[in-house]
Design a protein around this motif. Sequence first.
Motif, PDB file in Angstrom:
ATOM      1  N   ARG A  15       0.815  -1.214   0.000  1.00 15.20           N
ATOM      2  CA  ARG A  15       0.000   0.000   0.000  1.00 15.20           C
ATOM      3  C   ARG A  15       0.854   1.272   0.000  1.00 15.20           C
ATOM      4  O   ARG A  15       0.620   2.195  -0.789  1.00 15.20           O
ATOM      5  CB  ARG A  15      -0.930   0.020   1.232  1.00 15.20           C
ATOM      6  N   GLU A  16       1.838   1.333   0.864  1.00 10.43           N
ATOM      7  CA  GLU A  16       2.649   2.553   0.961  1.00 10.43           C
ATOM      8  C   GLU A  16       3.337   2.867  -0.365  1.00 10.43           C
ATOM      9  O   GLU A  16       3.399   4.020  -0.803  1.00 10.43           O
ATOM     10  CB  GLU A  16       3.695   2.404   2.074  1.00 10.43           C
ATOM     11  N   SER A  17       3.848   1.832  -1.030  1.00  5.17           N
ATOM     12  CA  SER A  17       4.576   2.038  -2.286  1.00  5.17           C
ATOM     13  C   SER A  17       3.663   2.506  -3.411  1.00  5.17           C
ATOM     14  O   SER A  17       3.987   3.456  -4.127  1.00  5.17           O
ATOM     15  CB  SER A  17       5.275   0.737  -2.701  1.00  5.17           C
ATOM     16  N   GLU A  19       0.700   3.914  -3.153  1.00  6.72           N
ATOM     17  CA  GLU A  19       0.124   5.233  -2.852  1.00  6.72           C
ATOM     18  C   GLU A  19       1.147   6.341  -3.106  1.00  6.72           C
ATOM     19  O   GLU A  19       0.793   7.415  -3.597  1.00  6.72           O
ATOM     20  CB  GLU A  19      -0.369   5.274  -1.405  1.00  6.72           C
ATOM     21  N   ARG A  20       2.407   6.081  -2.777  1.00  5.56           N
ATOM     22  CA  ARG A  20       3.437   7.070  -3.065  1.00  5.56           C
ATOM     23  C   ARG A  20       3.526   7.294  -4.578  1.00  5.56           C
ATOM     24  O   ARG A  20       3.644   8.418  -5.058  1.00  5.56           O
ATOM     25  CB  ARG A  20       4.792   6.609  -2.521  1.00  5.56           C
ATOM     26  N   LYS A  24       2.298  11.081  -5.776  1.00  4.52           N
ATOM     27  CA  LYS A  24       3.393  11.977  -6.161  1.00  4.52           C
ATOM     28  C   LYS A  24       3.289  12.399  -7.612  1.00  4.52           C
ATOM     29  O   LYS A  24       3.928  13.358  -8.035  1.00  4.52           O
ATOM     30  CB  LYS A  24       4.747  11.319  -5.889  1.00  4.52           C
ATOM     31  N   GLU A 107       2.567  10.010   8.555  1.00  2.00           N
ATOM     32  CA  GLU A 107       2.465   8.604   8.162  1.00  2.00           C
ATOM     33  C   GLU A 107       2.766   8.381   6.686  1.00  2.00           C
ATOM     34  O   GLU A 107       3.542   7.491   6.329  1.00  2.00           O
ATOM     35  CB  GLU A 107       1.075   8.049   8.498  1.00  2.00           C
ATOM     36  N   ASN A 108       2.122   9.133   5.795  1.00  4.41           N
ATOM     37  CA  ASN A 108       2.320   8.886   4.367  1.00  4.41           C
ATOM     38  C   ASN A 108       1.825  10.049   3.505  1.00  4.41           C
ATOM     39  O   ASN A 108       1.120  10.944   3.984  1.00  4.41           O
ATOM     40  CB  ASN A 108       1.633   7.583   3.920  1.00  4.41           C
ATOM     41  N   GLU A 109       2.191  10.006   2.222  1.00  6.64           N
ATOM     42  CA  GLU A 109       1.826  11.041   1.263  1.00  6.64           C
ATOM     43  C   GLU A 109       0.330  11.099   1.041  1.00  6.64           C
ATOM     44  O   GLU A 109      -0.248  12.178   0.849  1.00  6.64           O
ATOM     45  CB  GLU A 109       2.555  10.769  -0.066  1.00  6.64           C
ATOM     46  N   ARG A 110      -0.317   9.950   1.057  1.00  9.41           N
ATOM     47  CA  ARG A 110      -1.768   9.885   0.832  1.00  9.41           C
ATOM     48  C   ARG A 110      -2.515  10.754   1.838  1.00  9.41           C
ATOM     49  O   ARG A 110      -3.408  11.532   1.482  1.00  9.41           O
ATOM     50  CB  ARG A 110      -2.228   8.431   0.945  1.00  9.41           C
ATOM     51  N   ASN A 111      -2.147  10.638   3.113  1.00  7.62           N
ATOM     52  CA  ASN A 111      -2.795  11.431   4.158  1.00  7.62           C
ATOM     53  C   ASN A 111      -2.581  12.924   3.929  1.00  7.62           C
ATOM     54  O   ASN A 111      -3.485  13.743   4.106  1.00  7.62           O
ATOM     55  CB  ASN A 111      -2.251  11.048   5.536  1.00  7.62           C
TER      56      ASN A 111
END
Length: 400
Positions: A15-17, A19-20, A24, A107-111
């Motif tokens: 998910r993190e990858s 979503e980044r 981006k 936490e992440n770019e999505r947020n």
Amino acid sequence: MKDPVTAISGITYDRESIERWLFKSRTNTICPVTKQPLPRDSDLTPNHNLRRLIQAWCSVNATNGVDRIPTPKPPLSKFHVINLIRDLYVPDLQIKTLQKLEALAAENERNRVFMVEAGLIKALVSFIVSCYENSETKGVEEALSLFYLVNRTSIGQSTAILTENGEIVIESLVWVLGGDDCFGHDNVVVKSHATCLMKVLIQKANPRLLERLNPEFFRIILSNLRPEIGISQQGIVSLLHILLDTCPWGRNGVVLVELGAVFDLIELELRNRPPEKKTTELVLGILYHLCSCADGRAQLLNHNSGIAIVTRRILKVSSMADERAIFIIWLISKYCGTNGVLMEMVRVGTVAKLCMVMQANCGVHLKEKAKEILRTHSDVWKDSPCSEVATLTRFAHSYN
């Protein structure tokens, strides 16, 4: 993989990858494997079977030092973000809300993208201005830290909102930068974040606003360059950007000279060891602007290390630093070329450096500038008691 999800293209990613990858990209996101269109707001379905297999594998290999990945939390929803931002306007909830938003933004770019889309930037600007108007420091640290986190995600929106409210935002940030220990043990961090925000605003500000900046603005900026403040290197670079972007407008250059900016900048560059490229380039750029007036040149000459520090940076940092340093030397030699100043240039190695420029791999215009300086004062330097300088000057005088 820690949190496997399946995209609408049928491919499973962490998910993190993914979503980044999606957040981006500003336009035309695609599936990295299939190259099919993959909109930023498309569903990412948790792949529970694969996650359980990964967790089982981790458990089997625990004796080999593999940690079991925890069951992931549900992703942040836009609805939850909107509710949190609404809470920013409720006085009793503001501090806790800022802390929650900061934790989520980290936490992440999505947020961070969700927060920006939900209007976080406008809410943060409103909060910081309100704190200034009410002389309330509580929450400013959290608000600036959160703004710093989301700024790269929202650079376009940040700029628009900041410039729309330019004058009052500048006043608010000057209030933050002028506060001494108002923000407790994190005073330096708060000021560093405030300088980054100020830089974004100044770079896009209306020229009329820049022409109206008052001396207090520049006094505060210069005071934060001093070592006792302890501001971060990134903060120093932001302050220098602010000075470089503002000094050409109106009477700003004159005001800076009157406040002793030339002395402060020389002292800053003397502490810049080994020379950090961006810092040196910015310091020399500002000094060039300030030395365009007689008082600025006088201040540089009155500092014991003024000519020496500019000379030292030639051919040592970058082509931009070379250009700015040589033009400063040109201004000094053209308008302040007394015997005393010219002998000082011999003493600190300026003449030798200018001869080196003529032989180095520099731009043609810099070589011409160096040759102009040497030829203009060759009658003084060729009779220098330093035989090496005299020889070099005679060489430069005959150089084609």
